[in-house]
Design a protein around this motif. Structure first.
Motif, short mmCIF file in Angstrom:
data_model
loop_
_atom_site.label_atom_id
_atom_site.label_comp_id
_atom_site.label_asym_id
_atom_site.label_seq_id
_atom_site.Cartn_x
_atom_site.Cartn_y
_atom_site.Cartn_z
N GLN A 222 0.82 -1.21 0.00
CA GLN A 222 0.00 0.00 0.00
C GLN A 222 0.86 1.27 0.00
O GLN A 222 0.42 2.31 -0.48
CB GLN A 222 -0.94 -0.02 1.21
CG GLN A 222 -2.02 -1.09 1.11
CD GLN A 222 -2.87 -1.20 2.36
OE1 GLN A 222 -2.51 -0.69 3.41
NE2 GLN A 222 -4.00 -1.88 2.25
N ALA A 223 2.10 1.15 0.49
CA ALA A 223 3.01 2.29 0.47
C ALA A 223 3.68 2.47 -0.89
O ALA A 223 4.44 3.42 -1.09
CB ALA A 223 4.07 2.12 1.55
N GLY A 224 3.42 1.53 -1.79
CA GLY A 224 3.97 1.63 -3.14
C GLY A 224 5.35 1.03 -3.31
O GLY A 224 6.01 1.27 -4.33
N ALA A 225 5.80 0.23 -2.35
CA ALA A 225 7.13 -0.37 -2.44
C ALA A 225 7.07 -1.72 -3.14
O ALA A 225 6.12 -2.49 -2.93
CB ALA A 225 7.72 -0.55 -1.04
N PRO A 226 8.05 -2.05 -3.98
CA PRO A 226 8.13 -3.40 -4.55
C PRO A 226 8.32 -4.43 -3.43
O PRO A 226 9.17 -4.23 -2.55
CB PRO A 226 9.36 -3.34 -5.46
CG PRO A 226 9.57 -1.89 -5.73
CD PRO A 226 9.12 -1.18 -4.49
N THR A 227 7.53 -5.48 -3.42
CA THR A 227 7.60 -6.47 -2.34
C THR A 227 8.03 -7.83 -2.87
O THR A 227 7.64 -8.25 -3.96
CB THR A 227 6.24 -6.62 -1.65
OG1 THR A 227 5.24 -6.95 -2.63
CG2 THR A 227 5.84 -5.34 -0.93
N ILE A 228 8.84 -8.51 -2.07
CA ILE A 228 9.29 -9.87 -2.36
C ILE A 228 8.86 -10.75 -1.19
O ILE A 228 9.10 -10.41 -0.04
CB ILE A 228 10.81 -9.93 -2.53
CG1 ILE A 228 11.26 -9.04 -3.69
CG2 ILE A 228 11.27 -11.37 -2.76
CD1 ILE A 228 12.77 -8.92 -3.81
N ILE A 229 8.23 -11.86 -1.49
CA ILE A 229 7.80 -12.80 -0.46
C ILE A 229 8.68 -14.05 -0.51
O ILE A 229 8.84 -14.65 -1.56
CB ILE A 229 6.33 -13.23 -0.66
CG1 ILE A 229 5.39 -12.04 -0.61
CG2 ILE A 229 5.94 -14.27 0.39
CD1 ILE A 229 3.95 -12.40 -0.92
N ARG A 230 9.22 -14.40 0.65
CA ARG A 230 9.90 -15.70 0.78
C ARG A 230 9.04 -16.57 1.70
O ARG A 230 9.05 -16.41 2.92
CB ARG A 230 11.30 -15.55 1.38
CG ARG A 230 12.01 -16.90 1.58
CD ARG A 230 13.47 -16.75 1.92
NE ARG A 230 13.69 -16.32 3.28
CZ ARG A 230 14.09 -17.12 4.28
NH1 ARG A 230 14.27 -18.41 4.05
NH2 ARG A 230 14.30 -16.63 5.48
N PRO A 231 8.27 -17.50 1.14
CA PRO A 231 7.32 -18.26 1.97
C PRO A 231 7.95 -19.36 2.81
O PRO A 231 7.30 -19.92 3.67
CB PRO A 231 6.37 -18.85 0.93
CG PRO A 231 7.16 -18.93 -0.33
CD PRO A 231 8.11 -17.76 -0.29
N PHE A 232 9.19 -19.68 2.61
CA PHE A 232 9.92 -20.81 3.21
C PHE A 232 9.05 -22.04 3.49
O PHE A 232 8.95 -22.54 4.61
CB PHE A 232 10.81 -20.45 4.41
CG PHE A 232 10.29 -19.59 5.52
CD1 PHE A 232 10.79 -18.32 5.68
CD2 PHE A 232 9.37 -20.04 6.45
CE1 PHE A 232 10.37 -17.52 6.73
CE2 PHE A 232 8.95 -19.25 7.49
CZ PHE A 232 9.45 -17.97 7.63
#
Length: 387
Positions: A109-119
């Motif tokens: 929502q802040a407009g930052a690129p996000t990366i998810i590591r679900p492990f």
């Protein structure tokens, strides 16, 4: 490149996820990235362990409430919401917990690129064992949208990526496979090997039903029948009920004189265990990666792992131990073979550290990690979640 890591815990007792975070942070820093970590408040010892890889000034800890997967930290989420836009990427570790889930949403929502590591949390195993209904409801309410809107998905093995397909979410063009680098603190660096005459078998991981330690305990009488001097060391903490069950099994099988529950170990104590071990064993029903396997191999210790450990192909391809099924009979046969084959152990003593350094050192992983970050930073952030 400015990278923000958000983790639900950095406690060393949390196991592989915390060690992996340190490895990724270290690899990014040697590649020139500026790394910041946000996590729930922890012990001074855990903070100091991470500070060996990330400057103390870049560590932000926040008060939290609850325990385990039910831990929440409103202050951490608010900080992410106000700070995320100042980073090139926000790398969030974990799913199915309020800290990771809400931090992901706040960063997006802040407009930052996000990366998810679900492990590993996207596997069928995760959803079919323990609190199944709660997990599915939580996933449908929060995580499905998080996954659809994430700029990138970070998997540590191709097997983990394949296990996520059953959710029918399109990861094409935004999934990356970046293994965790192996890093050791000076206190954990193993010196000269001092393999015990008693043939010590070491289990070093969290005590949780997914680790299948009960099969190891059930296998131990057969190992002892062949090698009466052998000793089993079970190092780790975790689920209290499961630990009590394991102790009961040890007493019932009358093997308590040869089995030691050493609790959580780190630093010099862990290094000494690895230096004296004749074999390492990880018989998990499901293991997203297996950082402890790398620790053992880096110390020159042959490993016996179940076929469900996702480092199993690396072990087999490099002849670094044995891959077996997860039942007690197969485990006992594999352990006996390793403990009675001195040439195999000698060879792995030499090959193990070389293979780990070649494939999993921070220098080897850094280019893959930075490629993922650069791709995510250069991608447009989705302002609407796709159907």
């Amino acid at each position: 490149m400015k990278v923000l890591h958000v983790a639900p815990s950095i406690a060393r007792s949390y196991g592989g996820p915390s060690q992996s975070l340190a490895g990724f942070a270290h690899a990014a820093r040697i590649a020139g990235a500026e790394v910041t970590v946000a996590a729930p408040a922890c012990s001074s010892e855990d903070a100091a362990a991470l500070a060996q890889f990330v400057p103390t000034s870049s560590l932000h800890f926040f008060r939290s409430y609850g325990t385990a997967a039910f831990t929440a930290s409103p202050r951490l989420v608010r900080w992410v919401a106000s700070s995320a836009s100042s980073f090139d990427v926000v790398h969030v570790h974990g799913l199915l917990n309020p800290i990771s889930s809400l931090a992901l949403r706040a960063a997006h929502q802040a407009g930052a690129p996000t990366i998810i590591r679900p492990f590993g949390t996207l596997s069928r195993y995760t959803f079919e064992h323990r609190r199944r209904t709660l997990k599915r409801a939580y996933f449908d309410i929060l995580e499905r949208d998080n996954l659809r809107s994430a700029t990138a998905l970070h998997f540590t093995t191709s097997a983990e990526r394949d296990e996520a397909d059953w959710h029918a979410i399109d990861f094409s063009g935004r999934s990356f496979i970046v293994p965790p680098p192996y890093v050791a603190t000076p206190q954990e660096t193993v010196g000269s090997r001092v393999e015990s005459r008693k043939a010590i078998v070491l289990f070093l991981s969290r005590l949780n039903p997914v680790k299948n330690v009960e099969a190891l305990v059930a296998a131990w009488p057969a190992v002892r029948a062949r090698m009466p001097q052998a000793r089993l060391v079970i190092a780790g903490t975790g689920d209290d009920h499961y630990t009590a069950r394991l102790r009961d099994d040890v007493d019932r099988l009358a093997i308590s004189e040869s089995v030691t529950f050493s609790g959580f170990v780190s630093g010099k104590d862990k290094a000494l265990l690895l230096a004296s071990a004749s074999a390492f064993v990880l018989p998990s029903h499901h293991e997203n990666f297996g950082v402890a396997v790398l620790e053992a191999l880096a110390a020159g210790v042959p490993v016996v792992v179940s076929e469900h450990v996702q480092l199993a192909p690396f072990v087999a391809e490099n002849n670094l131990g044995l891959v077996t099924s997860a039942d007690s009979g197969a485990l006992s046969e594999a352990l006996i073979k390793v403990l009675t084959d001195s040439s195999l152990r000698t060879g792995i003593r030499e090959r193990g550290p070389i293979a780990v350094e070649r494939d999993y050192s921070p220098a080897a992983i850094a280019p893959l990690l930075m490629s993922m970050y650069e791709s995510a930073a250069g991608s447009a952030v989705l302002t609407e979640r796709p159907a």
